[in-house]
Design a protein around this motif. Structure first.
Motif, PDB file in Angstrom:
ATOM      1  N   ARG A 131     114.511   2.096  11.688  1.00  8.59           N
ATOM      2  CA  ARG A 131     114.832   1.436  10.383  1.00  8.59           C
ATOM      3  C   ARG A 131     116.256   0.583  10.680  1.00  8.59           C
ATOM      4  O   ARG A 131     117.254   0.882   9.771  1.00  8.59           O
ATOM      5  N   THR A 132     116.305   0.139  11.816  1.00  7.20           N
ATOM      6  CA  THR A 132     117.629  -0.767  12.071  1.00  7.20           C
ATOM      7  C   THR A 132     117.278  -2.070  11.886  1.00  7.20           C
ATOM      8  O   THR A 132     116.256  -2.515  12.116  1.00  7.20           O
ATOM      9  N   GLU A 133     118.295  -2.981  11.643  1.00  8.36           N
ATOM     10  CA  GLU A 133     117.962  -4.418  11.255  1.00  8.36           C
ATOM     11  C   GLU A 133     117.535  -5.087  12.655  1.00  8.36           C
ATOM     12  O   GLU A 133     117.901  -4.804  13.725  1.00  8.36           O
ATOM     13  N   LEU A 134     116.607  -5.757  12.483  1.00  7.39           N
ATOM     14  CA  LEU A 134     116.091  -6.593  13.497  1.00  7.39           C
ATOM     15  C   LEU A 134     116.840  -7.916  13.840  1.00  7.39           C
ATOM     16  O   LEU A 134     117.251  -8.647  13.039  1.00  7.39           O
ATOM     17  N   SER A 135     117.007  -8.166  15.326  1.00  7.19           N
ATOM     18  CA  SER A 135     117.512  -9.458  15.792  1.00  7.19           C
ATOM     19  C   SER A 135     116.712 -10.568  15.450  1.00  7.19           C
ATOM     20  O   SER A 135     115.567 -10.479  16.338  1.00  7.19           O
TER      21      SER A 135
END
Length: 199
Positions: free
Chosen positions: A123-127
């Motif tokens: 659940r981390t931001e995608l590049s």
């Protein structure tokens, strides 16, 4: 080409001697300025860096970036795999442009895709850059942009027979276009451990 001269301070050994820096090849203004700044730092701090001042007045420093090098704007966003494939393609077509491009890779950007999936699970931001370059035709698309090529191109994956089918694709084009040139680039990297049994 660009030639710059730095001056060794007159009160130091070898002082007053001009120091030549020659910049050639594919260098933009920002890169040239960075090279000059680095060169100036080295000449002013030569003793601290272990460089005899006496050498600076007699040795010309030449920095050359080949015309086929990947521009920094693209290079810093690309995966190691794409850089490898695109650099080879640029060097191969530096003298003669190809009329048809075949890029073939059994697994493509699998490592980058794995990183994206890990980010989703965590659940981390995608590049956005990683996402846009995770597709199988990323390398041939990047080559087309960098080389400003508008020729037909295909990106192929065919399991263990990927190279052979890439060869057939190129041969088929040449059979129908005998006076044309085709570029075949085959590239892959080790797959992540969890995928090894499927490779």
């Amino acid at each position: 080409s660009t030639r710059s001269l730095s001056q060794i301070p007159a009160n130091e050994p070898g002082g007053g001697a001009p120091v030549a820096l020659v910049l050639t090849g594919q260098l933009g203004d920002v890169m040239k300025e960075s090279a000059r700044a680095a060169f100036s730092y080295v000449t002013k701090n030569a003793e601290m860096l272990g460089i005899p001042k006496s050498r600076l007045g007699s040795v010309e420093t030449h920095i050359h970036v080949p015309a086929g090098a990947i521009p920094a704007l693209h290079r810093r966003r690309m995966s190691t795999l794409s850089k490898m494939a695109v650099q080879v393609a640029l060097e191969a077509t530096a003298a003669q442009r190809a009329d048809f491009l075949v890029f073939c890779s059994q697994h493509g950007e699998l490592n980058r895709t794995r990183e994206l999936l890990t980010a989703i699970v965590g659940r981390t931001e995608l590049s956005p850059a990683s996402f846009s370059q995770s597709v199988h035709n990323a390398a041939v698309g990047l080559y087309s942009i960098i080389a400003e090529s508008r020729v037909p191109a295909t990106s192929l994956a065919a399991g263990a027979g990927t190279f052979a089918y890439g060869w057939i694709e190129a041969e088929a084009f040449l059979a129908a276009n005998s006076s044309s040139r085709a570029l075949l680039v085959s590239y892959d990297e080790p797959v992540p451990d969890e995928y090894r049994s499927f490779a």
